[in-house]
Design a protein around this motif. Structure first.
Motif, PDB file in Angstrom:
ATOM      1  N   LYS A  34      33.098  51.193  46.904  1.00 16.89           N
ATOM      2  CA  LYS A  34      32.566  49.891  46.495  1.00 16.89           C
ATOM      3  C   LYS A  34      33.666  48.837  46.536  1.00 16.89           C
ATOM      4  N   ASP A  35      33.229  47.584  46.474  1.00 19.02           N
ATOM      5  CA  ASP A  35      34.196  46.481  46.432  1.00 19.02           C
ATOM      6  C   ASP A  35      35.000  46.543  45.142  1.00 19.02           C
ATOM      7  N   ARG A  36      36.299  46.267  45.265  1.00 21.41           N
ATOM      8  CA  ARG A  36      37.173  46.157  44.098  1.00 21.41           C
ATOM      9  C   ARG A  36      37.260  44.691  43.700  1.00 21.41           C
ATOM     10  N   THR A  37      36.904  44.382  42.454  1.00 21.37           N
ATOM     11  CA  THR A  37      36.896  42.991  41.989  1.00 21.37           C
ATOM     12  C   THR A  37      38.306  42.567  41.598  1.00 21.37           C
ATOM     13  N   LEU A  38      38.711  41.382  42.093  1.00 23.15           N
ATOM     14  CA  LEU A  38      40.006  40.808  41.770  1.00 23.15           C
ATOM     15  C   LEU A  38      39.800  39.615  40.830  1.00 23.15           C
ATOM     16  N   THR A  39      40.848  39.211  40.174  1.00 22.54           N
ATOM     17  CA  THR A  39      40.756  38.050  39.261  1.00 22.54           C
ATOM     18  C   THR A  39      41.437  36.821  39.866  1.00 22.54           C
ATOM     19  N   TYR A  40      41.681  36.858  41.168  1.00 20.84           N
ATOM     20  CA  TYR A  40      42.366  35.749  41.817  1.00 20.84           C
ATOM     21  C   TYR A  40      41.946  35.723  43.278  1.00 20.84           C
ATOM     22  N   ASP A  41      42.308  34.631  43.948  1.00 16.88           N
ATOM     23  CA  ASP A  41      42.045  34.526  45.377  1.00 16.88           C
ATOM     24  C   ASP A  41      43.205  35.168  46.133  1.00 16.88           C
TER      25      ASP A  41
ATOM     26  N   MET B  78      49.647  43.118  47.086  1.00 18.53           N
ATOM     27  CA  MET B  78      48.781  41.948  47.253  1.00 18.53           C
ATOM     28  C   MET B  78      49.318  40.793  46.411  1.00 18.53           C
ATOM     29  N   GLY B  79      49.133  39.584  46.932  1.00 18.82           N
ATOM     30  CA  GLY B  79      49.508  38.369  46.199  1.00 18.82           C
ATOM     31  C   GLY B  79      48.504  37.276  46.483  1.00 18.82           C
ATOM     32  N   GLY B  80      48.520  36.215  45.614  1.00 17.28           N
ATOM     33  CA  GLY B  80      47.552  35.142  45.813  1.00 17.28           C
ATOM     34  C   GLY B  80      47.663  34.066  44.757  1.00 17.28           C
ATOM     35  N   SER B  81      46.511  33.584  44.314  1.00 16.79           N
ATOM     36  CA  SER B  81      46.471  32.427  43.418  1.00 16.79           C
ATOM     37  C   SER B  81      46.935  32.749  42.005  1.00 16.79           C
ATOM     38  N   ASP B  82      47.108  34.025  41.642  1.00 18.73           N
ATOM     39  CA  ASP B  82      47.583  34.371  40.306  1.00 18.73           C
ATOM     40  C   ASP B  82      49.107  34.259  40.189  1.00 18.73           C
ATOM     41  N   LYS B  83      49.760  33.776  41.252  1.00 19.37           N
ATOM     42  CA  LYS B  83      51.196  33.495  41.275  1.00 19.37           C
ATOM     43  C   LYS B  83      52.043  34.741  40.981  1.00 19.37           C
ATOM     44  N   GLN B  84      51.580  35.879  41.449  1.00 18.70           N
ATOM     45  CA  GLN B  84      52.361  37.098  41.289  1.00 18.70           C
ATOM     46  C   GLN B  84      51.949  38.105  42.374  1.00 18.70           C
ATOM     47  N   ALA B  85      52.833  39.040  42.620  1.00 17.88           N
ATOM     48  CA  ALA B  85      52.522  40.132  43.554  1.00 17.88           C
ATOM     49  C   ALA B  85      52.239  41.388  42.734  1.00 17.88           C
ATOM     50  N   SER B  86      51.192  42.098  43.121  1.00 17.76           N
ATOM     51  CA  SER B  86      50.760  43.284  42.380  1.00 17.76           C
ATOM     52  C   SER B  86      50.775  44.504  43.300  1.00 17.76           C
ATOM     53  N   LEU B  87      51.008  45.671  42.674  1.00 15.94           N
ATOM     54  CA  LEU B  87      51.010  46.940  43.401  1.00 15.94           C
ATOM     55  C   LEU B  87      49.700  47.669  43.151  1.00 15.94           C
ATOM     56  N   TYR B  88      49.085  48.142  44.220  1.00 15.53           N
ATOM     57  CA  TYR B  88      47.808  48.859  44.151  1.00 15.53           C
ATOM     58  C   TYR B  88      47.966  50.202  44.863  1.00 15.53           C
ATOM     59  N   THR B  89      47.108  51.120  44.493  1.00 15.10           N
ATOM     60  CA  THR B  89      47.034  52.371  45.268  1.00 15.10           C
ATOM     61  C   THR B  89      46.286  52.086  46.562  1.00 15.10           C
ATOM     62  N   ARG B  90      46.314  53.033  47.450  1.00 17.23           N
ATOM     63  CA  ARG B  90      45.605  52.842  48.716  1.00 17.23           C
ATOM     64  C   ARG B  90      44.100  52.792  48.518  1.00 17.23           C
ATOM     65  N   ASP B  91      43.634  53.224  47.335  1.00 17.58           N
ATOM     66  CA  ASP B  91      42.201  53.131  47.028  1.00 17.58           C
ATOM     67  C   ASP B  91      41.856  51.836  46.299  1.00 17.58           C
ATOM     68  N   GLY B  92      42.867  50.995  46.028  1.00 17.14           N
ATOM     69  CA  GLY B  92      42.595  49.714  45.383  1.00 17.14           C
ATOM     70  C   GLY B  92      42.721  49.737  43.873  1.00 17.14           C
ATOM     71  N   VAL B  93      43.360  50.746  43.308  1.00 14.84           N
ATOM     72  CA  VAL B  93      43.559  50.796  41.856  1.00 14.84           C
ATOM     73  C   VAL B  93      44.867  50.069  41.536  1.00 14.84           C
ATOM     74  N   ARG B  94      44.798  49.080  40.635  1.00 20.18           N
ATOM     75  CA  ARG B  94      45.984  48.288  40.310  1.00 20.18           C
ATOM     76  C   ARG B  94      46.929  49.115  39.450  1.00 20.18           C
ATOM     77  N   LEU B  95      48.243  49.104  39.856  1.00 18.13           N
ATOM     78  CA  LEU B  95      49.248  49.884  39.157  1.00 18.13           C
ATOM     79  C   LEU B  95      50.159  49.030  38.302  1.00 18.13           C
ATOM     80  N   GLY B  96      50.399  47.794  38.701  1.00 18.33           N
ATOM     81  CA  GLY B  96      51.278  46.935  37.907  1.00 18.33           C
ATOM     82  C   GLY B  96      51.736  45.725  38.706  1.00 18.33           C
ATOM     83  N   THR B  97      52.527  44.875  38.017  1.00 22.17           N
ATOM     84  CA  THR B  97      53.028  43.631  38.617  1.00 22.17           C
ATOM     85  C   THR B  97      54.410  43.878  39.200  1.00 22.17           C
TER      86      THR B  97
END
Length: 1232
Positions: free
Chosen positions: A256-263, A278-297
Motif C-alpha cells: 500500500k501507499d506509505r503516507t508522508l507528512t511532507y512534500d 528522502m527529503g522535502g518540505s519538512d526541511k530534513q532528510a530521513s532514513l527509511y527501510t526499503r519497504d518505506g518504514v521510517r527509521l529516523g532523521t
C-alpha cells in the motif's frame, strides 16, 4: 542509528537542485546556480567549478563507467563532460532541461525537458527525441538498462524501452494534483529471498544476499521457489500527494501507499538497496527501510531539502538544500544484539531480527517492520523492543536445533531503557541505576535501585521464575540478583568500574574485566584473587569445562586452563562466548564461531601426568595428532582407561587390541606393570627397551619372537646365544620364513630342510618346479612320512612327472591315489590292470572312463562303461541323449535301437531298485513302444525320401496301417503323419484299397504338406476320384472272433469286436494267427512249462524256441483252448483268455510261443490258431514273424536272429541257411 556531520558547504542565494557522485565515490558533482561544481567527496574541498551554461543548472548525472557526466540547464542545453572535467559535446531541447540519467549498461543518456525527452549515445550522430503529454520532473533507468521510467507533472509514470516506446503506464490516484516529483529504482540486482526445503524437514526462507533464513515451517517434500515479495526491478515513487509507493516493472503496485507528512523532493537508495533517503518540505532528510518504514532523521536543515544522494558503497549521505547548503553526514549503525550460549540474535536492516545458531550455522529472520531498538535472548525466549511495544517470542519445541519462533506475548507500551534482559517469565529493564522486573503481561513485580550506574547485566540461569542476574556497576560493585528476591547480594567490590564479567559453570569462580582492561579472577566463596591478566576487553568461562576461560584484547585471543600459563593466538574483534572448542567472536557486525583446538592446555596437563584432565580438555576439540599424543602418553603412563578412550577417538584398532589384551590379562590376575610396559614399548617400536623389560620379567621367549617377527635375526642370535638348540631351530625356521617373504626361495627351502620343516620346503620347491630337488627329497624320505610324500606326489602331478608321482604313491602304498593318478592321466590300461587285482576300485575307474568316452563322442561305449560301473542313471542319460540326437538327425533305425536299449536299461534298474520299480516299468513299456514306432517309421521315411524301396507294396501298406493305428493320441517327435498318409495313399491305390486311399488323401488336405508332395498329392487325389468307392478284397481278420476289421481303426491295434490286441509280424506287419493267453491264479511259469508238452532243442547252448504247427485237432470244438476264447458279444471291455491246468495239458508244444521276459516282468504266452503257419521269435527282443516270408536283417533289435523253420523241403532249408550266413543270423532247423 545516529548521524554525524562530516562536512558542510553553503552557496549563498543559490539553490542546490541536484547532486551526483562519481561511481567510485571520489568526486561529488553539484548543480548550484549557473555552475557545475566538482567537490572532493571525502572532505568537501572544491576541486573545480565548470562553466558552460547560461542559465540555472537543474540536473547532473554521472555515467556508470566513470568516464563522463552530463549537466542540464534552464538554457535548454545538455553538456557532456569528461572525467578530466572537459566539455566535449553540447546539444539542446526546445524547453528547459528538467532531469538527465545515464543508462547503467549501454551508457546511453536520457535528457528530459518540459515537452519531450531525448536519447543520445556516443555511437550516434543525432539525438532521438520523443514528445510527451506532460512536463517530465524526474527519470531513471532500470538496473539492466532495458527500460526508462519518466515521472510527470500529471501524476503519471511512463516506462519506456530503449527506443523510447511506452511499454507501461502507471497513473497515480491523485492525477495532476499529485505530481510525481522523484523516482528511484532499487539497485539490488537479485531477488533477495528464495525458499528451499529438503524433504521431511522445515521449510526455511533464505536471503541470497547474506544466506540468512527469516521464516521456517514444516514441509513434506523438497521445494525450491523464488519468493516474489521482492523483485529485480522495484520502482520507488514519491509524489506531492505526500505518498511513497513501490511498483514492479510490470506496473503492479507492491503493498500500500506509505503516507508522508511532507512534500517529497528527492528519493535515493543506498548502494545495496537496503535503505532509502528522502527529503522535502519538512526541511530534513530521513532514513527509511526499503519497504518505506521510517527509521529516523539524518539531518535537520533551514530550508527545503531539494536533493539527496548516498555515496557509493558507504554510509555517507549528502543533502542539497534550497538555501544553497550542501551537508555530508555519516550514518553510524549501532550493534543491537543478544547472546545465549550458541544462539546469537542481532538486528539486520534496522527492522529485522536474525537469530543465528552458531554451531549449526542455521539462521532465521524475523521481520518486525518497525525499528528494532533492543534484543534479548535466553533459553527458548526472545525479546524484541520496538518503538511502541515489546514482543516476546518462544521456540516451538525444546529441540536444541529448532529455529522456529512464534509470538508468545506482546507488551504494548513504550519503554525507555539502556539495557534489556529476558528470563523465562520476566523481562528486566535497565534505566541508569534502576532495574525493573516486569511480567509478560506488563505487570511490574520487582524494582531494584543501585548505588551507581549499571554497566553490565547478564542472566546466569536458574529455575524458571527464579533466575539469577549478574550485575556490574560503574563504582566497581558486582551483585547477584534473583528475580524473585527484592534484595541484591554483593559478591565483590572492586576499586574500578566493571566493563565485563562472567561466572563459571559451577558458580565458584568469577571473572571480571575492569575499566583498565585488566582481567581479575576471584574465588567467590573466599573472595581470593586467583590470578589477573592485562590487556583484556571481554571474558567468558567455558560452559563445558570449569577450569577454562578465554579473554580477548589487543587483537589476541587468550586461553587459560587452571593455573597454567596463558596461550595466545591472533583474533579479529572480541570474544563474547566460549562453548567447548568454539569461541564466539564478534567482528564489526558479524558474529562467528571460531574453532580453537585445545592443544596447548591439553599438553600442559600432560606434562604433569594429569591424563584424565587432559582427556577432558581434548574432548573440547583437538587435532588427531593431539589425540594420538594423549593416547600414547596415557598408555606409557599405564592409564589404560584414558588411553583406550583416546585411541577409540582416532580409531587405532592396533593399540585398542593391545589394551584389550592387557585388560583381559589383568582380569586373569596378572599385575606385572613392567611386562605391560614392555608390550607397549614393543608396539611403539622401542624394541631394545622392550627386550630388556621382557628379560627382566623372565619372558625371554617374547623377546625372541619379537626380534624374529621383525627380521632382526642378528639381534635375536645375540639375545639367545649358542646354548639352546631348540631356540636355534626356531630361529632358523623364522629366518627361512623371512627368506621366503624376501623372494629368496631356494635359500628358504634349504633353511627349512635344515630345520626339519620338510612340508614347507616341499611347497617352495614344488611351486618353483625344481623337480631334481623334489626327487631327491621323495627318495630320501621314509615311507612312514606320508604327508611329505603325498605333497611330493601332488607336485609331481602338477609338473607332469607322472612316473615320479606313480613311484611315490607306490612307495607310500596308496593304491587309491595311484588309481586316481592313472585316471587323471588317461592311462586306462594301467588303471584296468589295477582294477583286475583290486576290484574295490571298479567304480573309481569305470565312471571317469565313461565320462571320458562321452567327452570324446564315444557314447555307446560310455553307456556300457557306466553300466559296468553300476551307474545306471548316467547310462540312461547317455542313451536318452543318443536317442534324442538320432531323432533330430532322422536316424530312425538308430532311434529305435536306442529306445530298445533304454527300455532294457530301465528293466535292469527296476530289477535292482524296489523304490523305482513302478516308474521304471512304465518307462520300459513306453520305450518299447517308441522303439517299435521308430523302427517301423524308418521304412516309410526311406520310401518318401529315397528313390527306391526294398519293401513290397503289401509290406509298406501294412506298415502304414500299423503306424497310423498306433498314432491315435500323441505323435512322437520326428514321425511325420504326412509321410505316413502319403505312403498309405499310394500303396492303397496300387492294391485296390480305393476307399482307404480316398480317406488318406482327404486327411492329407487337412495337414501342412511339403511343397515336394503338392503335385503328386493333387494328381493322386484326382486319380482316386475316378476309382470305385470301396476296397477290393483287402481285409484284416481277427483270429479270435473271425471278425473282419477296418483297415484303419481309431481304437488302435485291437479288434473292434472282441478288443483282442493284434500280433504283427516283425517283417511284413501282417496280423499273425496268435492269441495271447494268461495263466489262472496259482499257476507259476515253471509249472506251466511242465504242463505244456514242449520240447526245446539244445542248440549252441542258448535257450531257443521252436514251434511246429501240425494239422491241429480234428475237431475245433473238442479243443479246450477254443472254448476259453469265447466272450460276451457287444461288450466294450477286453476279456483276456485265461487257461487252467487242464487246458495247458491239452496244448501241443508246437502251438505255443513264450516270451520269457526277465524279472520283474511276467512271461507272455501265445497260442497259434493256424498250425500250418510257421512263426519265428527272436529270443532277445521277442519280435515274431512268419517263417515263410523273405528274410531281412532288420526285422528285430538283436544283433543275431534265430529262425525256426517248419515243414520246409531240404532245398528251401539250404537256401535259408545261405541267406542267414549272408545276413549274419543264426538258423535253426527242427527235426521232423
Amino acid at each position: 542509528m545516529r548521524a554525524v556531520l562530516a562536512w558542510k558547504e553553503t552557496f549563498r542565494e543559490q539553490c542546490v537542485y541536484d547532486l551526483a557522485f562519481k561511481p567510485d565515490g571520489s568526486q561529488l558533482i553539484i548543480a548550484a546556480g549557473l555552475r557545475v561544481l566538482v567537490y572532493d567527496a571525502s572532505d568537501g574541498a572544491l576541486i573545480q567549478p565548470l562553466k558552460g551554461h547560461k542559465d540555472i543548472v537543474y540536473c547532473v548525472a554521472y555515467a556508470k563507467d566513470g568516464k563522463r557526466f552530463a549537466s542540464g540547464s534552464a538554457d535548454k542545453s545538455i553538456i557532456i563532460w569528461t572525467s578530466k572535467l572537459e566539455g566535449i559535446l553540447k546539444y539542446t531541447h526546445n524547453d528547459s532541461i528538467q532531469c538527465v540519467a545515464y543508462n547503467p549498461v549501454t551508457h546511453q543518456l536520457a535528457s528530459c525537458s518540459s515537452g519531450d525527452f531525448g536519447l543520445w549515445s556516443p555511437e550516434q550522430k543525432s539525438v532521438n527525441k520523443h514528445k510527451v503529454s506532460s512536463k517530465i520532473t524526474c527519470c531513471g533507468w532500470t538496473n539492466d538498462g532495458q527500460y526508462l521510467a519518466l515521472g510527470m507533472m500529471n501524476g503519471v509514470v511512463s516506462i519506456r524501452n530503449k527506443n523510447g516506446e511506452e511499454k507501461v503506464k502507471i497513473e497515480r490516484p491523485g492525477g495532476s494534483s499529485s505530481p510525481i516529483w522523484s523516482i528511484a529504482w532499487n539497485p539490488s540486482k537479485l531477488p533477495n529471498n528464495r525458499i528451499f526445503c529438503p524433504p521431511n524437514m522445515k521449510l526455511r526462507l533464505f536471503s541470497i544476499k547474506n544466506s540468512e533464513a527469516f521464516y521456517c515451517f514444516p514441509s513434506q517434500e523438497a521445494r525450491k521457489v523464488d519468493c516474489m515479495d521482492e523483485h529485480n526491478d522495484i520502482l520507488a515513487v514519491a509524489d506531492w500527494g505526500q505518498k511513497l509507493s513501490f511498483y514492479q516493472l510490470s506496473g503492479k503496485q507492491i503493498g500500500k501507499d506509505r503516507t508522508l507528512t511532507y512534500d517529497p523532493c528527492c528519493v535515493s537508495y543506498f548502494s545495496r538497496g537496503e535503505y532509502i533517503v528522502m527529503g522535502g518540505s519538512d526541511k530534513q532528510a530521513s532514513l527509511y527501510t526499503r519497504d518505506g518504514v521510517r527509521l529516523g532523521t539524518i539531518g535537520e536543515q533551514n530550508a527545503w531539502v531539494w536533493t539527496c544522494r548516498v555515496r557509493p558503497d558507504t554510509n555517507f549521505v549528502v543533502l542539497g538544500c534550497q538555501d544553497g547548503t550542501v551537508a555530508c553526514y555519516q550514518l553510524i549503525f549501532s550493534t543491537v544484539h543478544g547472546l545465549y550460549k550458541d544462539r546469537y540474535a542481532y538486528r539486520d536492516s534496522m527492522t529485522d531480527v536474525i537469530v543465528q545458531h552458531l554451531i549449526t550455522e542455521q539462521k532465521v529472520r524475523i521481520k518486525c517492520r518497525e525499528l528494532v531498538k533492543k534484543i534479548a535472548i535466553y533459553r527458548n525466549r526472545l525479546a524484541i523492543q520496538l518503538p511502541e511495544k515489546i514482543l516476546i517470542y518462544e521456540l516451538f519445541s525444546d529441540d536444541s536445533s529448532d529455529m522456529k519462533y512464534h509470538i508468545k506475548e506482546k507488551i504494548c507500551r513504550k519503554f525507555e531503557c539502556n539495557l534489556l534482559v529476558v528470563c523465562s517469565q520476566h523481562i528486566i529493564l535497565c534505566q541508569e541505576k534502576r532495574l525493573q522486573c516486569l511480567s509478560f503481561t506488563s505487570v511490574r513485580e520487582k524494582e531494584w535501585v543501585m548505588e551507581s550506574l549499571i554497566r553490565y547485566i547478564k542472566v546466569i540461569g536458574g529455575p524458571p521464575g527464579r533466575e539469577g542476574l549478574l550485575v556490574g556497576l560503574k563504582n566497581g560493585a558486582i551483585l547477584k540478583i534473583f528475580v524473585d528476591n527484592p534484595f541484591p547480594i554483593t559478591l565483590l567490590k572492586l576499586s574500578t568500574s566493571v566493563r565485563c564479567l562472567d561466572m563459571s559453570a559451577s558458580r565458584n569462580k568469577l571473572a571480571v574485566v575492569d575499566e583498565h582492561n585488566t582481567l581479575l579472577v576471584y574465588d567467590i566463596n573466599s573472595k581470593e584473587l586467583l590470578f589477573q591478566e592485562p590487556n583484556a576487553n571481554s571474558v567468558a568461562w567455558n560452559t563445558q569445562c570449569e577450569d577454562m576461560l578465554c579473554f580477548s584484547g589487543n587483537g589476541y585471543l587468550n586461553i587459560k586452563a587452571s593455573n597454567f600459563p596463558v596461550h595466545q593466538q591472533k583474533m579479529q574483534g572480541f570474544m563474547v562466548g566460549y562453548n567447548g572448542s568454539k569461541i564466539f567472536c564478534l567482528h564489526i557486525y558479524l558474529m562467528s564461531a571460531v574453532e580453537v583446538p585445545q592443544s596447548a592446555p591439553m599438553y600442559q596437563y600432560l606434562e604433569r601426568k594429569m591424563f584424565k584432565e587432559a582427556y577432558q580438555i581434548a574432548c573440547l576439540g583437538v587435532t588427531d595428532s593431539d589425540w594420538r599424543d594423549l593416547a600414547t602418553e596415557a598408555l606409557e603412563g599405564l592409564d589404560f582407561d584414558t588411553a583406550k578412550k583416546a585411541f577409540i577417538r582416532i580409531r587405532d584398532l592396533r593399540y585398542l587390541e593391545l589394551i584389550s589384551s592387557i585388560e583381559e590379562r589383568k582380569k586373569r590376575g596378572e599385575n606385572d606393570n613392567e611386562l605391560f610396559l614392555a608390550d607397549v614399548y614393543a608396539y611403539q617400536g622401542k624394541f631394545h627397551e622392550a627386550a630388556k623389560l621382557y628379560k627382566r620379567t623372565g619372558h625371554e621367549s617374547r623377546a625372541l619372537s619379537m626380534y624374529t617377527d621383525l627380521r632382526m635375526f642378528e639381534y635375536a642370535k645375540d639375545f639367545v646365544g649358542a646354548t639352546d638348540p631348540k631356540s636355534s631351530r626356531i630361529l632358523m625356521t623364522k629366518q627361512a620364513d623371512w627368506a621366503k617373504s624376501s623372494k629368496e626361495p631356494r635359500a628358504a627351502a634349504e633353511m627349512y630342510l635344515s630345520a626339519g620343516e620338510h612340508l614347507k620346503a616341499i611347497d617352495i620347491i614344488g611351486e618353483h618346479g625344481w623337480a631334481d630337488m623334489l626327487i631327491d627329497i621323495a627318495r630320501k624320505l621314509d615311507k612312514a612320512e606320508r604327508e611329505p610324500l603325498a605333497k611330493c606326489a601332488l607336485h609331481f602331478k602338477r609338473l607332469k612327472h607322472h612316473g615320479y608321482a606313480s613311484e611315490t604313491y607306490s612307495k607310500m602304498g596308496d593304491l587309491k591315489a595311484l588309481v586316481h593318478l592313472h585316471v587323471e592321466t588317461r592311462h586306462w590300461e594301467e588303471a584296468f590292470s589295477l582294477v583286475e587285482k583290486h576290484t574295490q576300485f571298479k567304480y573309481d575307474v569305470f565312471v571317469p572312463y565313461a565320462q571320458w568316452l562321452a567327452e570324446n563322442d564315444r557314447f555307446e561305449e560310455a553307456q556300457k562303461a557306466f553300466h559296468k560301473a553300476g551307474r545306471q542313471n548316467e547310462a540312461v542319460k547317455v542313451l536318452e541323449q543318443l536317442t534324442h540326437n538320432a531323432v533330430v538327425e532322422n536316424r530312425f533305425n538308430d532311434a529305435g535301437y536306442y529306445y530298445w536299449m533304454l527300455s532294457m536299461q530301465c528293466l535292469d534298474i527296476a530289477r535292482g531298485d524296489e523304490e523305482q520299480r513302478d516308474e521304471m516299468l512304465k518307462k520300459f513299456e513306453r520305450f518299447q513302444h517308441l522303439a517299435e514306432l521308430y523302427h517301423v517309421y524308418r521304412s516309410i521315411q526311406r520310401y518318401t525320401d529315397e528313390p527306391f524301396s526294398s519293401h513290397m507294396p503289401e509290406t509298406l501298406f501294412n506298415i502304414c496301417r500299423f503306424l497310423l493305428n498306433n498314432l491315435t493320441k500323441n505323435i512322437p517327435a520326428g514321425i511325420s503323419k504326412v509321410n505316413t498318409l502319403y505312403a498309405l495313399a499310394k500303396q492303397s491305390r496300387k492294391l485296390g484299397a480305393y476307399k482307404l486311399a480316398r480317406y488318406s488323401y482327404e486327411k492329407l488336405q487337412e495337414l501342412h504338406i511339403p511343397s515336394r508332395f503338392h503335385e503328386s498329392i493333387e494328381l493322386g487325389n484326382l486319380i482316386i476320384r475316378s476309382k470305385p468307392f470301396h476296397d477290393n478284397e483287402v481285409r484284416m481278420m481277427c483270429y479270435r472272433c473271425s471278425t473282419n476289421n477296418p483297415l484303419l481303426n481309431n481304437q488302435g491295434s485291437v479288434c473292434i469286436n472282441c478288443r483282442q490286441p493284434f500280433i504283427y509280424s516283425a517283417s511284413s506287419y501282417e496280423v499273425l494267427p496268435l492269441v495271447q493267453f494268461y495263466l489262472e491264479e496259482g499257476i507259476i511259469d515253471e509249472e506251466a512249462l511242465s504242463l505244456i508238452d514242449l520240447e526245446v532243442p539244445h542248440i549252441d547252448q542258448r535257450d531257443l524256441q521252436a514251434m511246429r504247427m501240425d494239422d491241429g485237432l480234428d475237431d475245433a470244438e473238442e479243443d479246450p483252448f477254443t472254448a476259453k476264447m469265447s466272450f460276451e458279444q457287444g461288450g466294450s471291455n477286453f476279456v483276456p483268455v485265461k487257461v487252467n491246468r487242464s487246458v495247458l495239458r491239452s496244448m501241443s508244444r508246437r502251438d505255443v510261443l513264450i516270451k520269457r521276459w526277465p524279472r520283474p516282468l511276467k512271461w507272455e504266452y501265445f497260442r497259434s490258431l493256424l498250425p500250418d503257419v510257421s512263426i519265428t521269435m527272436c529270443p532277445t527282443c521277442f519280435k515274431v514273424q512268419c517263417s515263410t516270408v523273405r528274410i531281412t536283417s532288420s526285422w528285430c533289435f538283436s544283433t543275431t536272429a534265430v529262425l525256426t523253420v517248419a515243414d520246409q523241403s531240404t532245398n528251401q532249408t539250404d537256401l535259408l541257411k545261405t541267406g542267414a550266413a549272408i545276413l549274419n543270423i543264426s538258423l535253426f532247423v527242427p527235426a521232423k
